[in-house]
Motif scaffolding. Sequence first.
Motif, PDB file in Angstrom:
ATOM      1  N   VAL A 175     -11.082   1.242   5.081  1.00  0.00           N
ATOM      2  CA  VAL A 175     -11.355  -0.187   4.920  1.00  0.00           C
ATOM      3  C   VAL A 175     -12.582  -0.555   5.744  1.00  0.00           C
ATOM      4  O   VAL A 175     -12.749  -0.098   6.870  1.00  0.00           O
ATOM      5  N   HIS A 186     -10.424  -3.808  -3.771  1.00  0.00           N
ATOM      6  CA  HIS A 186      -9.352  -2.946  -3.282  1.00  0.00           C
ATOM      7  C   HIS A 186      -8.791  -2.124  -4.444  1.00  0.00           C
ATOM      8  O   HIS A 186      -8.531  -2.648  -5.522  1.00  0.00           O
ATOM      9  N   MET A 196     -11.100  -0.507   0.433  1.00  0.00           N
ATOM     10  CA  MET A 196     -11.575  -1.885   0.307  1.00  0.00           C
ATOM     11  C   MET A 196     -12.882  -1.989   1.089  1.00  0.00           C
ATOM     12  O   MET A 196     -12.944  -1.582   2.246  1.00  0.00           O
ATOM     13  N   ALA A 199     -12.483  -6.084   4.660  1.00  0.00           N
ATOM     14  CA  ALA A 199     -11.205  -6.777   4.788  1.00  0.00           C
ATOM     15  C   ALA A 199     -11.369  -8.272   5.003  1.00  0.00           C
ATOM     16  O   ALA A 199     -10.399  -9.025   4.904  1.00  0.00           O
ATOM     17  N   VAL A 241      -5.698  -6.117   4.242  1.00  0.00           N
ATOM     18  CA  VAL A 241      -5.268  -5.297   3.113  1.00  0.00           C
ATOM     19  C   VAL A 241      -3.940  -4.635   3.470  1.00  0.00           C
ATOM     20  O   VAL A 241      -3.708  -4.250   4.614  1.00  0.00           O
ATOM     21  N   VAL A 255      -1.753  -0.734  -3.230  1.00  0.00           N
ATOM     22  CA  VAL A 255      -2.678  -1.445  -2.353  1.00  0.00           C
ATOM     23  C   VAL A 255      -2.832  -2.868  -2.849  1.00  0.00           C
ATOM     24  O   VAL A 255      -2.792  -3.120  -4.061  1.00  0.00           O
ATOM     25  N   ALA A 257      -4.685  -6.929  -1.594  1.00  0.00           N
ATOM     26  CA  ALA A 257      -5.379  -7.790  -0.638  1.00  0.00           C
ATOM     27  C   ALA A 257      -4.384  -8.728   0.019  1.00  0.00           C
ATOM     28  O   ALA A 257      -3.353  -9.080  -0.567  1.00  0.00           O
TER      29      ALA A 257
END
Length: 272
Positions: A175, A186, A196, A199, A241, A255, A257
């Motif tokens: 990330v 993501h 991602m 973040a 995330v 995964v 957000a």
Amino acid sequence: MRILFVGDVVGRSGRTAVIDTLPGLIRDWRLDLVVVNGENAAGGFGITESIYQELLDAGADAITLGNHSWDQREALVFIERAPRLIRPANFPQGTPGRGAALVETRTGKRALVINGIGRVFMQPFDDPFGVIDRELNACPLGQAADAVVVDFHGEATSEKQAIGYFCDGRASLVVGTHTHVPTSDHRILSGGTAYMTDAGMTGDYHSIIGMDREEPLGRFLRGYPAGRFEPADGAATLSGVAVETDDATGLAAKVAAVRIGPLLERAVPDFW
């Protein structure tokens, strides 16, 4: 394993959001591991020992840093007695602290947390690819670690994406941090690593990347500084995330957000 990564905490507003929100998320989402980027936690610039402890008390298992690691000079000293505070691994040899840490989660699992810093549009520190490769090889996912989280603190999206693919199949999550703006890319890469580009920040978004708008806007208009940057102090949004890993491999299975707070559209994982 259930992992939450929290983007750059900016000032008192960001810290308040973490303190008020994180304990409930740990309970309700049954989180195994929480990693927080804290490099802007002290007035927008750096981190102090008391703030480090404050974030741990709120539920963080590890705290990563970035280009503002040493803005609070005390960090150069207390980082040596702060085993869960992780500065960029590709800082020059001899820099205090550690660039990676194997932490035991609240459920007894082992998680390797690595912090790296980019070189594109940033101060050119040591090669992040070689340093991160060394850390991944020293503590392989699925063997020495149940999960691996890489926080890559960088300006260029291309460099962050390159790090993501470089680590694909060897990390649970890569990330990006630093730009304070959450990206919507993501996803799980082909090798099984969640990724991602950024973040986002945990701070007041009614701001210019977390700072009170007046001074940065004035600098753009005038071309010179007239005062100090001060963090915006309105209600913060917690951004980051969430990842769920496959216990057999340590790679990502899901995964999503995370955005909790005012101004930005709310986002929470629908799989917990």
